[in-house]
Design a protein around this motif. Sequence first.
Motif, short mmCIF file in Angstrom:
data_model
loop_
_atom_site.label_atom_id
_atom_site.label_comp_id
_atom_site.label_asym_id
_atom_site.label_seq_id
_atom_site.Cartn_x
_atom_site.Cartn_y
_atom_site.Cartn_z
N UNK A 100 46.63 19.31 31.31
CA UNK A 100 46.53 19.49 29.85
C UNK A 100 47.19 18.30 29.15
N UNK A 101 48.26 17.80 29.74
CA UNK A 101 48.96 16.66 29.12
C UNK A 101 48.01 15.47 28.97
N UNK A 102 47.25 15.19 30.04
CA UNK A 102 46.30 14.06 29.99
C UNK A 102 45.15 14.37 29.03
N UNK A 103 44.64 15.60 29.07
CA UNK A 103 43.49 15.96 28.23
C UNK A 103 43.89 15.88 26.75
N UNK A 104 45.07 16.41 26.43
CA UNK A 104 45.55 16.39 25.04
C UNK A 104 45.79 14.94 24.60
N UNK A 105 46.38 14.15 25.51
CA UNK A 105 46.62 12.74 25.20
C UNK A 105 45.31 12.00 24.97
N UNK A 106 44.31 12.35 25.77
CA UNK A 106 42.99 11.69 25.66
C UNK A 106 42.36 11.97 24.29
N UNK A 107 42.32 13.25 23.88
CA UNK A 107 41.64 13.50 22.60
C UNK A 107 42.47 13.06 21.40
N UNK A 108 43.80 12.91 21.63
CA UNK A 108 44.66 12.44 20.54
C UNK A 108 44.84 10.93 20.52
N UNK A 109 44.16 10.22 21.42
CA UNK A 109 44.18 8.75 21.38
C UNK A 109 45.41 8.10 21.96
N UNK A 110 46.12 8.79 22.86
CA UNK A 110 47.27 8.15 23.49
C UNK A 110 46.78 7.02 24.40
N UNK A 111 47.27 5.79 24.22
CA UNK A 111 46.79 4.68 25.06
C UNK A 111 46.91 4.97 26.55
N UNK A 112 47.95 5.71 26.95
CA UNK A 112 48.15 6.01 28.37
C UNK A 112 47.04 6.89 28.94
N UNK A 113 46.36 7.62 28.08
CA UNK A 113 45.34 8.58 28.57
C UNK A 113 43.92 8.21 28.16
N UNK A 114 43.78 7.00 27.60
CA UNK A 114 42.46 6.60 27.11
C UNK A 114 41.42 6.55 28.24
N UNK A 115 41.91 6.24 29.46
CA UNK A 115 40.97 6.11 30.59
C UNK A 115 40.74 7.44 31.31
#
Length: 448
Positions: A100-115
């Motif tokens: 969930x941490x990665x998924x939430x980071x991805x939709x919120x535009x966190x650079x660490x999770x963009x990929x």
Amino acid sequence: MGRLGQQCRVDIVEKSPAPFGLVRYGVAPDHPGTKEVERSLGEILEDGRASFFGNVAVGKDVSVDELRARYSAVVLACGAPADKELGVPGERELAGVTSARRFVGWYNGSPEDRDEPIEERLRAARTALIVGLGNVSVDCARVLLRSPRDLAKTDMCQHAVDALARSSIERVILAGRRGPAQAAYTAREIRELTNMAGVHVWSPENEVGALFEADKEELRRDRARRRAHEAVSKAVEAWRGISESETSRSLHLRFLQSPISINPSKQDDSVVGSVTLRANELGGEAGKRVSKPLKATEDVDADIVIRSIGYKAVPIEGVPFDHRAGAVPHYGGRVLSETGTDSVQPGLYVCGWLKRGPTGVISTNLMCAEDTVNSVVEDCEQGRVGAPTTGEEEFDGIELLLRHRGVRYVTLDGWHRIDHAEREAGSQRGAPREKFTSVESMLQAAGC
Ligand code: NAP
């Protein structure tokens, strides 16, 4: 805080080029009310006694010892940047399994999770299974089920809005290891999810209704839990007898279920296709209910699996860490030299999820920060730490050190430039902002 408050200078060191941490990269985009707190946090940044140093990673660009040598007090508020794992086969190897941490980071535009590869998986995925019954699980489920047209008006990043618009998700399954009386979500959050327009809600009768005397006692004692349970029962009851095929999207709530393996798809053995759930029963008295495995298992189709079983704090070099508690040992926010001792590391403090573990909402963290700040003030007033710097000319923070090391740090002005550019970009699509999703683009916008 009295006199100390007027004299006090605070340098805020942040790993990201942008401030606000989980408010920016954790809070769901369709909860703009929660993000209002950015306004109060922004006022603190604007205070003449505060300075912002973004894009500075403690442990890489500057060490804790270097900070302690330069400031009367160092308060660690780095949160819980990792996540707990299930430890079941398939969890690490199969594409389509994420946290969930990665998924939430991805939709919120966190650079660490963009990929995050979920973007690709969403296109073909029909069913998503989310493990855990906390508010983060509810956020993930809501985002997957919400209309992309609604999401486009929020500050969700365009790449995520596009991917969700292309997705074929029809069903989201939330699976928890304990029963409906022990679910960690709050009433408001689960009510919003189970009341989404056009989303069919289903839960097996023997799971949503699995309430033994100890569970009923838990619900009697805890009004908040009772309200959450009532919301779920009401929604399930309202949809009882209506076929799932009458709606385009559905939510399945599974209780007393633990994933024991995540299995490859029959078409492609590199991606997830199903999850084997094992049924549980509960033992123990009210307030201490624990899950015990039963023999029955069931394979449930899943094209995406999101584990949402809690975040995890990580140790910071030079700072004691209690691995069992998953937090920094402390006394009123004062960092202790070792767990179980009362010897304090002078001038070193902790607050938030790094202090208490990854639970609690924004107001819980505000109270937690107050507790720590009270300790800082008390220690300063009683001379237990060095006197706070009083004059500009005497003050030697980390600026020189960062410059000397060639760190491209973002100042408050730099953040203003990022903020302005993001708001401008968002206004083009009628959204509050369109975030930069790489560190480099943020640094360029900041002018550093
Ligand atoms: P959480 O509230 O602690 O929920 C974690 C869930 O994972 C629980 O259902 C827990 O079940 C389950 N779990 C833990 N370990 C497991 C395992 N090994 N196997 C299966 N299930 C497991 O954590 P969270 O959802 O990450 O939320 C963190 C904090 O942020 C919470 O305080 C939450 O309220 C807050 N938050 C609030 C909002 C909001 O207000 N809108 C939004 C997001 C987050 P057990 O109970 O059985 O351990």
